[in-house]
Structures are given as C-alpha cells and as structure tokens.
Design a protein around this motif. Structure first.
Motif, PDB file in Angstrom:
ATOM      1  N   ILE A  26     -29.768 -27.490  -2.506  1.00  0.00           N
ATOM      2  CA  ILE A  26     -28.919 -27.316  -1.323  1.00  0.00           C
ATOM      3  C   ILE A  26     -27.494 -26.974  -1.742  1.00  0.00           C
ATOM      4  N   ALA A  27     -27.009 -27.593  -2.810  1.00  0.00           N
ATOM      5  CA  ALA A  27     -25.649 -27.312  -3.286  1.00  0.00           C
ATOM      6  C   ALA A  27     -25.500 -25.845  -3.679  1.00  0.00           C
ATOM      7  N   ILE A  28     -26.536 -25.277  -4.285  1.00  0.00           N
ATOM      8  CA  ILE A  28     -26.502 -23.860  -4.656  1.00  0.00           C
ATOM      9  C   ILE A  28     -26.317 -22.992  -3.414  1.00  0.00           C
ATOM     10  N   VAL A  29     -27.015 -23.337  -2.339  1.00  0.00           N
ATOM     11  CA  VAL A  29     -26.906 -22.557  -1.100  1.00  0.00           C
ATOM     12  C   VAL A  29     -25.502 -22.680  -0.516  1.00  0.00           C
TER      13      VAL A  29
ATOM     14  N   THR B 294     -43.090 -23.626  -3.273  1.00  0.00           N
ATOM     15  CA  THR B 294     -41.798 -24.111  -2.770  1.00  0.00           C
ATOM     16  C   THR B 294     -40.657 -23.207  -3.229  1.00  0.00           C
ATOM     17  N   ARG B 295     -40.776 -22.667  -4.416  1.00  0.00           N
ATOM     18  CA  ARG B 295     -39.723 -21.760  -4.909  1.00  0.00           C
ATOM     19  C   ARG B 295     -39.651 -20.500  -4.054  1.00  0.00           C
ATOM     20  N   TRP B 296     -40.815 -19.929  -3.722  1.00  0.00           N
ATOM     21  CA  TRP B 296     -40.838 -18.733  -2.889  1.00  0.00           C
ATOM     22  C   TRP B 296     -40.281 -19.020  -1.489  1.00  0.00           C
ATOM     23  N   ILE B 297     -40.666 -20.162  -0.918  1.00  0.00           N
ATOM     24  CA  ILE B 297     -40.134 -20.536   0.398  1.00  0.00           C
ATOM     25  C   ILE B 297     -38.613 -20.631   0.344  1.00  0.00           C
ATOM     26  N   TYR B 298     -38.115 -21.309  -0.667  1.00  0.00           N
ATOM     27  CA  TYR B 298     -36.663 -21.506  -0.832  1.00  0.00           C
ATOM     28  C   TYR B 298     -35.933 -20.176  -0.976  1.00  0.00           C
ATOM     29  N   VAL B 299     -36.436 -19.314  -1.811  1.00  0.00           N
ATOM     30  CA  VAL B 299     -35.758 -18.039  -2.084  1.00  0.00           C
ATOM     31  C   VAL B 299     -35.843 -17.104  -0.882  1.00  0.00           C
TER      32      VAL B 299
ATOM     33  N   ALA C 172     -24.045   3.494   2.013  1.00  0.00           N
ATOM     34  CA  ALA C 172     -22.601   3.387   2.201  1.00  0.00           C
ATOM     35  C   ALA C 172     -22.055   2.060   1.692  1.00  0.00           C
ATOM     36  N   ASN C 173     -22.869   1.033   1.721  1.00  0.00           N
ATOM     37  CA  ASN C 173     -22.409  -0.303   1.311  1.00  0.00           C
ATOM     38  C   ASN C 173     -23.236  -0.818   0.132  1.00  0.00           C
ATOM     39  N   TRP C 174     -23.410   0.038  -0.847  1.00  0.00           N
ATOM     40  CA  TRP C 174     -24.249  -0.270  -2.001  1.00  0.00           C
ATOM     41  C   TRP C 174     -23.805  -1.532  -2.734  1.00  0.00           C
ATOM     42  N   TYR C 175     -22.497  -1.780  -2.748  1.00  0.00           N
ATOM     43  CA  TYR C 175     -21.978  -2.941  -3.473  1.00  0.00           C
ATOM     44  C   TYR C 175     -22.458  -4.248  -2.830  1.00  0.00           C
ATOM     45  N   LEU C 176     -22.617  -4.260  -1.504  1.00  0.00           N
ATOM     46  CA  LEU C 176     -23.138  -5.448  -0.843  1.00  0.00           C
ATOM     47  C   LEU C 176     -24.617  -5.644  -1.164  1.00  0.00           C
ATOM     48  N   VAL C 177     -25.343  -4.557  -1.328  1.00  0.00           N
ATOM     49  CA  VAL C 177     -26.755  -4.644  -1.715  1.00  0.00           C
ATOM     50  C   VAL C 177     -26.871  -5.272  -3.100  1.00  0.00           C
ATOM     51  N   LEU C 178     -25.992  -4.846  -4.019  1.00  0.00           N
ATOM     52  CA  LEU C 178     -26.009  -5.422  -5.366  1.00  0.00           C
ATOM     53  C   LEU C 178     -25.655  -6.908  -5.341  1.00  0.00           C
ATOM     54  N   ILE C 179     -24.659  -7.277  -4.513  1.00  0.00           N
ATOM     55  CA  ILE C 179     -24.273  -8.684  -4.407  1.00  0.00           C
ATOM     56  C   ILE C 179     -25.420  -9.505  -3.839  1.00  0.00           C
ATOM     57  N   ALA C 180     -26.114  -8.961  -2.814  1.00  0.00           N
ATOM     58  CA  ALA C 180     -27.258  -9.665  -2.237  1.00  0.00           C
ATOM     59  C   ALA C 180     -28.342  -9.887  -3.286  1.00  0.00           C
ATOM     60  N   ALA C 181     -28.613  -8.851  -4.099  1.00  0.00           N
ATOM     61  CA  ALA C 181     -29.621  -8.972  -5.153  1.00  0.00           C
ATOM     62  C   ALA C 181     -29.209 -10.030  -6.173  1.00  0.00           C
ATOM     63  N   LEU C 182     -27.918 -10.035  -6.515  1.00  0.00           N
ATOM     64  CA  LEU C 182     -27.408 -11.024  -7.472  1.00  0.00           C
ATOM     65  C   LEU C 182     -27.569 -12.436  -6.928  1.00  0.00           C
ATOM     66  N   PHE C 183     -27.216 -12.649  -5.657  1.00  0.00           N
ATOM     67  CA  PHE C 183     -27.299 -13.983  -5.065  1.00  0.00           C
ATOM     68  C   PHE C 183     -28.747 -14.450  -4.954  1.00  0.00           C
TER      69      PHE C 183
ATOM     70  N   LEU D  62     -30.601 -17.761  -6.621  1.00  0.00           N
ATOM     71  CA  LEU D  62     -31.508 -18.683  -5.937  1.00  0.00           C
ATOM     72  C   LEU D  62     -32.789 -18.884  -6.739  1.00  0.00           C
ATOM     73  N   TRP D  63     -33.327 -17.801  -7.249  1.00  0.00           N
ATOM     74  CA  TRP D  63     -34.586 -17.871  -8.011  1.00  0.00           C
ATOM     75  C   TRP D  63     -34.394 -18.578  -9.344  1.00  0.00           C
ATOM     76  N   HIS D  64     -33.358 -18.198 -10.070  1.00  0.00           N
ATOM     77  CA  HIS D  64     -33.176 -18.697 -11.435  1.00  0.00           C
ATOM     78  C   HIS D  64     -32.797 -20.174 -11.474  1.00  0.00           C
ATOM     79  N   PHE D  65     -31.952 -20.593 -10.541  1.00  0.00           N
ATOM     80  CA  PHE D  65     -31.422 -21.957 -10.610  1.00  0.00           C
ATOM     81  C   PHE D  65     -32.183 -22.947  -9.724  1.00  0.00           C
ATOM     82  N   PHE D  66     -33.273 -22.493  -9.120  1.00  0.00           N
ATOM     83  CA  PHE D  66     -34.066 -23.404  -8.297  1.00  0.00           C
ATOM     84  C   PHE D  66     -34.597 -24.551  -9.146  1.00  0.00           C
ATOM     85  N   MET D  67     -34.343 -25.767  -8.700  1.00  0.00           N
ATOM     86  CA  MET D  67     -34.830 -26.945  -9.412  1.00  0.00           C
ATOM     87  C   MET D  67     -36.233 -27.283  -8.932  1.00  0.00           C
ATOM     88  N   PRO D  68     -37.193 -27.400  -9.831  1.00  0.00           N
ATOM     89  CA  PRO D  68     -38.573 -27.697  -9.421  1.00  0.00           C
ATOM     90  C   PRO D  68     -38.651 -28.990  -8.624  1.00  0.00           C
TER      91      PRO D  68
END
Length: 664
Positions: A18-21, A91-96, A146-157, A161-167
């Motif tokens: 939750i803190a990550i979110v 649970t990881r897929w649901i969270y992400v 037109a807003n490619w940078y926001l797409v990249l930021i969304a992918a990064l975020f 979520l995926w990488h730091f998800f705690m089992p």
C-alpha cells in the motif's frame, strides 16, 4: 529471516504494498502539477502546494483503499493454499492490474484536465458514448503519440508495482507447521483483520465521526483558493469512484436556447440607479424549521387553536419583518438548503454537493459582496468542521472564514465540548451567542451565515431546559421551541451591538420535517419553509405577502437588489421585492418520490415528469391537493406555465454541465 517475518506477519506485506501505491499517487500528483504548471505558476506558492499535496493524501486514501480492497482481504484472511507460488502470482497480477489502471487514469488527466477544468468523473463515459470504435481508437492513438512521455512514465510506474510487490505469504497444507505456529498465525490474522475493518471504513469515509458524510469530490473545495486547485487535491480514481452511481445531468432539448432565454434568464444585470448601500447581511438557516411549527403561518389551522412552537419568531414577523404566505424550499435535505439560500442554485434530480458540478466555479452572496464590494465574509456551523460538506461549499462560493466546532472549542470565553450535544454540534444557544460575538469583532460591512443544528434527531435538549418547552405532537417540536428561544437570546445580544441597526437579517429553514397536518403532508406542503426579511432600521421592510410565490433561491437576488448591487451575476431566483404581478412569480422544485418536478405559479401547481404534466391543482383553495384539474384548467395558462418550467430546467442543466455559473 526476512521471509519468516513476512510469513508470520502478512500485514507487513500489505503495508509495504500500500505504501508503494501512496508514493506513486503522490508522484502522479507532482507530474500533474508540472504538466499543467502554466495554470498555477502565477499564484501557487511552495507552502500552499505542499499543503495541497498533504490534504490530497486524504482523497488518495479513499481511492487506494477502494482499489486494493481485494488485496486487503486476500492478505488478511487466514487462508490455506496448496501452492504458494500460484497464490503469489494471482495476487501480484491483481495488485498490478488494479493499481496500474488507477495510475494510468491519474496520468491521463494531466492531458484531459485543461479541457474540462476538473478531474475526470464517470460523466466521461456519457461524453464519449456516441463516438464510434474507430474514432475512439484514432483519438487514443493521437494522444498516446502526442504524450509519449506520460506513456513511458506509466510503464515505469507499473514496472515499480510489479518489481516491488511484496509476496503475500499464506500457510500451506504442505508446510511443516506446528500447532503453536498455526494458532499464532490465526490469532495475528484475526487481530489484523479486526483492526483493518474500522480503519478501512474510516479511510473510505474520510474520518471516524458519524457527523462526517463520506467525503466526495466537493470536499476538495474547502482546501483550495481557486477552483483549478481541486485538480491538485483530487485524484482521478477517487473522482470516478465517487460518481459511479451518479449519472451526468441530462440536458433536455425542450426548445432553442434563444426561446428559453425569452421565457427565463438566470443572468441578472442590475440597472438600479440608486447608490449601493453597504449594509451587513446575516443569513440564518434553521435546521428543520417547517412552517408547520410556526403559529404565525397557521392562524386558521385547527379552527384557529394552533399556537405553534416559535413564539419569538412569530413576534418578530408580526411586528418587525417581511414574510410570505407561499414560500418554498428548493430541496428536502440540509445539503440542498445551503446552495439554494446562499447561491441561488436549486437542486434538481441530484443534490449539488454530490455531483461533479460541485467543482464548478460558483458564485453566491459571499463572493459577490466579498470580492466586488469588500465585505468580510464568514460561515458558521457548530458541527465538526468538515461535517455535511458545508465547509467545502462555503469555500467554493467565496466565504473567507469558517467557524465550526473547532473554532468554538478554541474560544476561552466558552465551554468548548462541554456545550457539545453529544451527537451533532454545539447547542444552538451557545453557538448563536458565539456567532454574535464573532460578528462584533468583524470589520464592517460583513456578510455571514449560520446553520443551526439542535432541532434535529435525536431530539435532545440541554439538561437545564428539559421540561421547559411544550413537547408537541412530534419530538422535533420541543427542539424547535428550544432553538426559537436560542434565537431570542441571539437577537437580544445582537441588538446591543453597534452593527445591529445597519444589518439585514434573512431567516429561513434548510428544509421541512415532522409534519402533522394534512396541508403539510402533500408533495407541496413538504416544501413549505419560512422566508423572513428583517432590517431593524428599515420600517418599510414589513408586511405579510399573501399573493406572491417565493422560494429559497430568491434570497440572493433579493438581498442584492435591496443593497442596490450594481454588478451582473448568475442566479436562478428572482428579486422578491420587485412588484411583479402575483401570477408572474413562481417556485420550482424536484420531488424525489415521483422523480419529477413541481412548479407553482399563479393559482396552480403542476406535477411534471420531465416530459408531460400529469396533474394540476388549485393549491390556494385546495390545500390538500385533492382535485386534479389538469383537464379543466385554462389551456393557455397550462401552456405558459409548462414552457416557463421547461426553460428553467433546460438552462439549469445546461449551465451545470458546462460550468457556466458565473458571469465572465
């Protein structure tokens, strides 16, 4: 060791996830601000921006809890699973997926917000509902490029979520667990779940107090200096969640815009040649003070034996004030009374507080007099400060100051929470005395409003007053008598202040309640509230008008006309002091029981379902609305009334949807 800790305390995994979110929501808010910096750079200081970010966490909490409700349940239930890896993957897929959609929605509003001036709500689905799939695909593709940078930021975020998800560890059937360890696991999970339930409810509502309604998008107004800043405070998932069951206001196409304006116009352009009179304005909105409870309005009720429960107000009306026999509320809830009385905004279909239109740029007595005539403005309500959304609406409509239970408790001259009624607010007597004291400290001219609270369930009285007032036929009436006495003491104190004789007092109720007589039990009777104008130094403002029809939204234009206000403004009411013929005055309100409108004009009241007039009554001679005369009333009168009613409805819906509530 780390895995053992998280296995024994699954709630730790939940807190980390939750803190990550929370962190990502805050970063989305920062990106939103930077992407729309041109809207804020001229007035937003660093300290105020940090403040907006801080209060935004409250709205983030609601959105995050809704988004992660399934994850919270899966984490805290004492589950047994055969394959921990499968459970972890699910649970990881649901969270992400869930949080990824929330992140994308937040970032998308970086682009969409400048076009709408507010965070996206469910109305967006109606706005684009008629677009074909091909056209929508083209629109999305263009925006992505037109807003490619926001797409990249969304992918990064989403990657974060995926990488730091705690089992989420859960006891396995194959795990070699002792009886003691299993018991410990069950105890920890049960306690964690028991603790999480009230915390989640409070987080979703916006607080623990029962006096606080679940926070809505309108609550953002109480923290901002101008409407555009609500975009910083709010987040898009919250705005969508809070409007899931709210359909956008449907704008009917009854007639052309030009024809509608010939029948009714909410644009007031004063042509008064008199000099503006800077009198103080004090509006008292009384909780549940139906006309039913007054003696003055019911002289003939029960063969003239009805005395009522408002001896002080009856005396004030009789000797010093102006009032109307046919005066009506514009709603049936407290949250509908404030916009009607203070901003001349009725509530049709949905309470304004609960719709996306609550983020519109709105005017009102406070904004008109405060910004254009230099008035000091303040709103008073003795409940918890964010109760009922009043503080948010007061801020949105231009009130400079707000005095609630918090400010009352800080005043050393009063007893603080010793004067709290235990349920809703400070007792009316003490809070109205506090109200008078604060006004005596204000720079004149001032415009203030107070919303009383004691005449409300659970119908308690201070111990010293129990048995003093008549009980009546319903419990509310004893409380009405108490509040009437509190008003007597308020005016007694106010009359000794130097500002008193330079003040216009307006007294009304937020809505009606607890009727006992047949004439007040009709659909029309349930809207009968007092509207009283009292100016101590003006003997001409006196009398009982038994012909004209008035409603709460008439208060604002009447006050401004009385002051000889010179600036144009938007109001859906009319000047009640104007010498209009009685058959040209009207009142219109939404009736929730029938999901239709009731329109009063001349000698008739119409019942309108949005398309057809289904009934008409001669209410002046038929107070119980027993005889439907829709088939026999003059056809030209029916046609004229129907056209005017449709004009008002159409223009209201159009202006609400298009954010056209102020004169630019």
């Amino acid at each position: 060791m780390k895995n053992n800790i998280f296995r024994n305390f699954p709630i730790l995994s939940l807190l980390v996830n939750i803190a990550i979110v929370y962190i990502l929501f805050t970063l989305c808010r920062l990106i939103f601000l930077l992407d729309n910096w041109n809207m804020y750079s001229d007035s937003l200081s660093l300290s105020h921006a940090l403040y907006l970010f801080g209060v935004g966490v409250m709205f983030d909490t609601t959105a995050i809890l809704y988004t992660n409700m399934l994850i919270i349940v899966l984490t805290l239930l004492p589950l047994h699973v055969k394959e921990r890896t499968t459970f972890h993957k699910v649970t990881r897929w649901i969270y992400v997926i869930f949080n990824g959609i929330a992140i994308i929605a937040n970032l998308a509003d970086c682009v969409y917000f400048p076009f709408t001036g507010k965070r996206t709500t469910t109305s967006v689905f109606a706005e684009f509902g008629n677009e074909g799939a091909g056209n929508m695909t083209k629109i999305f593709a263009e925006q992505i490029i037109a807003n490619w940078y926001l797409v990249l930021i969304a992918a990064l975020f989403i990657g974060v979520l995926w990488h730091f998800f705690m089992p989420i560890y859960s006891r396995s059937y194959n795990e070699d667990s002792t009886h003691t360890s299993l018991l410990k696991y069950y105890v920890i999970q049960t306690l964690s779940l028991a603790l999480a339930i009230p915390l989640c409810i409070a987080g979703v509502r916006g607080g623990f107090s029962h006096a606080v309604r679940p926070i809505t998008i309108s609550n953002a107004n109480q923290f901002v200096d101008r409407p555009a800043e609500t975009g910083i405070v709010l987040n898009t998932p919250f705005s969508i969640y809070r409007t899931l069951n709210k359909k956008p206001m449907s704008v009917p196409n009854y007639m052309s815009e030009e024809e509608a304006l010939t029948l009714f116009s909410p644009i007031h352009t004063p042509n008064d040649t008199a000099t503006f009179q800077p009198k103080n304005v004090v509006v008292l909105i009384l909780e549940s003070f139906s006309k039913q409870h007054f003696g003055f309005y019911n002289r003939t009720l029960r063969n003239g034996t009805y005395k009522g429960f408002t001896p002080f107000l009856d005396s004030l009306i009789t000797n010093h004030a102006m009032t109307w026999q046919y005066s009506y509320a514009n709603g049936r809830k407290s949250i509908e009374g404030m916009p009607s009385a203070l901003s001349s905004l009725p509530n049709y279909v949905e309470p304004l507080f609960l719709t996306p239109a609550s983020l519109n740029h709105m005017s009102g007595l406070a904004r008109e007099l405060g910004e254009k005539e230099g008035y000091t403005t303040a709103f008073f309500h003795g409940a918890q400060n964010n109760s009922m959304g009043f503080q948010a609406f007061a801020r949105a409509t231009g009130f400079q100051h707000y005095y609630g239970r918090t400010e009352y408790n800080q005043d050393p001259n009063y007893n603080g929470d010793a004067d709290y009624d235990g349920t809703w607010a400070i007792w009316d007597e003490e809070f109205l005395q506090f109200y008078a004291d604060r006004m005596s400290e204000m720079k004149e001219p001032f415009m203030t409003a107070v919303f009383t609270a004691s005449s409300h369930t659970p119908f308690n009285l201070p111990e010293r007053y129990k048995g003093r007032f008549p009980k009546g036929e319903v419990p509310l009436q004893e409380c009405v008598a108490y509040s009437d006495n509190a008003l007597r003491l308020f005016f007694e104190k106010a009359s000794k202040q130097p500002w008193f004789n330079n003040t216009l007092f307006v007294i009304t109720a937020d809505h009606t309640s607890s009727h006992t007589d047949a004439c007040y039990l009709t659909s029309l009777g349930r809207y009968c509230v007092p509207i009283i104008f009292y100016a101590p130094a003006d003997t001409t403002l006196h009398g009982y008008n038994t012909q004209s029809i008035v409603e709460q939204i008439d208060i604002m234009p009447t006050v401004l006309a009385y002051l000889h206000y010179q600036h144009p403004y938007i109001a859906f009411g009319k000047n009640m002091l104007n010498t209009l013929a009685a058959d040209k005055t009207h009142a219109l309100h939404w009736v929730p029981e029938s999901s239709g409108y009731e329109f009063v004009s001349g000698n008739y009241v119409l019942e309108f379902d949005g398309q057809n007039v289904n009934a008409a009554f001669e209410y002046r001679n038929d107070s119980t609305l027993s005889h439907n005369v829709v088939e026999t009333m003059p056809a030209d009168t029916l046609e004229e009334m129907t056209a005017q009613m449709k004009s008002i409805i159409q223009q209201y819906m159009q202006r609400m949807n298009n954010n056209q509530l102020v004169v630019e």
